[in-house]
Design a protein around this motif. Structure first.
Motif, PDB file in Angstrom:
ATOM      1  N   ASN A   1      32.511  44.141  40.935  1.00 51.49           N
ATOM      2  CA  ASN A   1      33.222  45.317  41.804  1.00 51.49           C
ATOM      3  C   ASN A   1      33.072  45.000  43.285  1.00 51.49           C
TER       4      ASN A   1
ATOM      5  N   GLY B   1      38.729  50.706  34.408  1.00 47.51           N
ATOM      6  CA  GLY B   1      37.654  50.019  34.804  1.00 47.51           C
ATOM      7  C   GLY B   1      36.336  50.466  34.004  1.00 47.51           C
TER       8      GLY B   1
ATOM      9  N   THR C   1      50.873  48.501  43.998  1.00 47.60           N
ATOM     10  CA  THR C   1      49.638  48.728  43.237  1.00 47.60           C
ATOM     11  C   THR C   1      49.378  50.053  42.822  1.00 47.60           C
TER      12      THR C   1
ATOM     13  N   LYS D   1      42.461  46.896  46.624  1.00 47.56           N
ATOM     14  CA  LYS D   1      43.835  46.932  46.568  1.00 47.56           C
ATOM     15  C   LYS D   1      44.489  47.206  47.885  1.00 47.56           C
TER      16      LYS D   1
ATOM     17  N   PHE E   1      39.188  39.808  34.276  1.00 50.04           N
ATOM     18  CA  PHE E   1      40.269  39.832  34.507  1.00 50.04           C
ATOM     19  C   PHE E   1      40.947  38.640  34.038  1.00 50.04           C
TER      20      PHE E   1
ATOM     21  N   THR F   1      45.175  43.978  34.047  1.00 52.50           N
ATOM     22  CA  THR F   1      43.663  43.483  34.068  1.00 52.50           C
ATOM     23  C   THR F   1      43.600  42.256  32.833  1.00 52.50           C
TER      24      THR F   1
ATOM     25  N   PHE G   1      38.681  48.262  43.988  1.00 54.49           N
ATOM     26  CA  PHE G   1      38.722  46.890  43.820  1.00 54.49           C
ATOM     27  C   PHE G   1      39.706  46.164  45.059  1.00 54.49           C
TER      28      PHE G   1
ATOM     29  N   ARG H   1      44.872  47.297  39.098  1.00 45.64           N
ATOM     30  CA  ARG H   1      43.470  47.222  39.128  1.00 45.64           C
ATOM     31  C   ARG H   1      42.607  48.525  39.094  1.00 45.64           C
TER      32      ARG H   1
END
Length: 382
Positions: free
Chosen positions: A298, A376, A227, A50, A290, A249, A48, A44
């Motif tokens: 966000n 992103g 992640t 994580k 996503f 994503t 975000f 991601r």
């Protein structure tokens, strides 16, 4: 009464104990556990949530938090009796590579050693366990002494470092009689630094051995999550991990686990007395897709707006991306023309390959779009 909105908190325990504003993402725990996947990589963009989600998983499963169900009372996961019984029942190893941003391999390796040493310190109670051999107890001192040593000429062998998490897993498994959950946050931060600073090949070989030992040939592993921002090519560091499930994503898995849905954002605006700002908030911050789920916001932008009640480009201002800057600046006229179209709000049609092959970034013109999507800056329309 509206809850206090705290900025930058990544500790789930602290947020819950202080009853700060929190968007309930605990069903991610059930979705992940029910999947029964051995090793999961979730990518991601930055900011975000994580790290907060990883900390939430640690608080839920770690036996360090046994009898801390109070942290989850009132949240969605606590409504499921099966999961209430799972809380606080596993040994957990939590690692983060988020701050590894050195310009050479030796310093990067030393940072990784320091992070592993912190994991050993967290479980230093094992030194008193009667299931450990003297040699295993000595590993704790070995890492601790190395981290304190000021003689930079000394090196710890790659073999010892790469086996370290597997060895710790073995000790925890024998001590508790239960396999281990391993959480690795921001796994790819050192990768991007290695590419930019010219020590990519050296780091790839080291990381491949580390990940193979930790996630593939580790018989003491129950589950693992990694992640990051990018999915580094399988041929680079994941070539041995045939048990790896990758969620990017564009995947439908965990679509709403990271980021806020429009319903969650509008509910937060209602709670904070900002109901009249919904359309303007949508215009400013509704920008991510996503999987098949559109209208993902966000969290960093939304939390900052709730706190300061001012419209601002919070996410864009929170960090720079040197790698993308470099690729765009040195790119061809085609890249620059496409960037101009994007800046005008237009749509472009380009090939996307979500496996980022860093060794191809210098000569693959379209690689920049894959990197921008993962980071992103772009979203897939179709």
């Amino acid at each position: 009464m509206a809850k206090v909105v705290a900025i930058g908190k990544q500790s789930f325990e602290s947020i819950r104990e202080k009853d700060n504003f929190y968007v309930d993402k605990t069903l991610f725990i059930r979705e992940w556990w029910d999947s029964d996947d051995s090793v999961t990589l979730i990518t991601r963009p930055r900011r975000f949530g994580k790290t907060l989600n990883m900390d939430m998983i640690k608080c839920f499963f770690s036996n360090e938090y046994k009898n801390r169900g109070d942290l989850f009372e009132g949240l969605d996961i606590w409504k499921d009796e099966k999961y209430r019984e799972l809380q606080g029942t596993y040994p957990v190893i939590f690692l983060s590579f988020a701050e590894i941003k050195k310009n050479n391999f030796k310093d990067t390796k030393n940072d990784i050693i320091s992070i592993i040493n912190e994991a050993y310190k967290q479980h230093s109670y094992l030194i008193r366990s009667n299931v450990l051999t003297d040699a295993e107890k000595g590993i704790f001192d070995k890492f601790d002494n190395y981290s304190k040593d000021t003689d930079v000429s000394k090196e710890m062998s790659n073999e010892i470092v790469c086996r370290a998490i597997k060895d710790l897993s073995s000790m925890l498994c024998r001590h508790f009689g239960k396999k281990v959950i391993i959480l690795l946050d921001e796994y790819d931060t050192p990768m991007q630094e290695a590419y930019v600073n010219g020590y990519w090949e050296e780091l790839v070989g080291f990381t491949r051995s580390l990940f193979n030992s930790t996630f593939k040939t580790n018989p003491y592993l129950e589950r693992a999550i990694m992640t990051g921002i990018t999915r580094v090519s399988k041929e680079s560091i994941f070539s041995d991990l045939n048990n790896l499930v990758v969620v990017t994503t564009t995947s439908n898995q965990y679509e709403t686990a990271f980021g806020f849905t429009e319903e969650e954002v509008f509910n937060a605006l209602d709670e904070q007395g900002l109901s009249d700002k919904k359309e303007e908030v949508k215009r400013w911050y509704d920008g991510f897709t996503f999987g098949d789920k559109r209208d993902i916001y966000n969290p960093w932008s939304i939390i900052n707006f709730l706190k300061f009640k001012r419209f601002k480009t919070y996410w864009a201002d929170s960090s720079s991306n040197g790698l993308i800057n470099s690729l765009v600046k040195t790119g061809s006229s085609y890249i620059k023309m496409m960037m101009e179209m994007l800046l005008k709000g237009e749509t472009i049609a380009v090939p996307i390959d979500e496996q980022i092959v860093f060794s191809e970034l210098d000569y693959s013109e379209d690689a920049v779009w894959s990197l921008m999507l993962a980071s992103g800056y772009l979203k897939v329309i179709s």
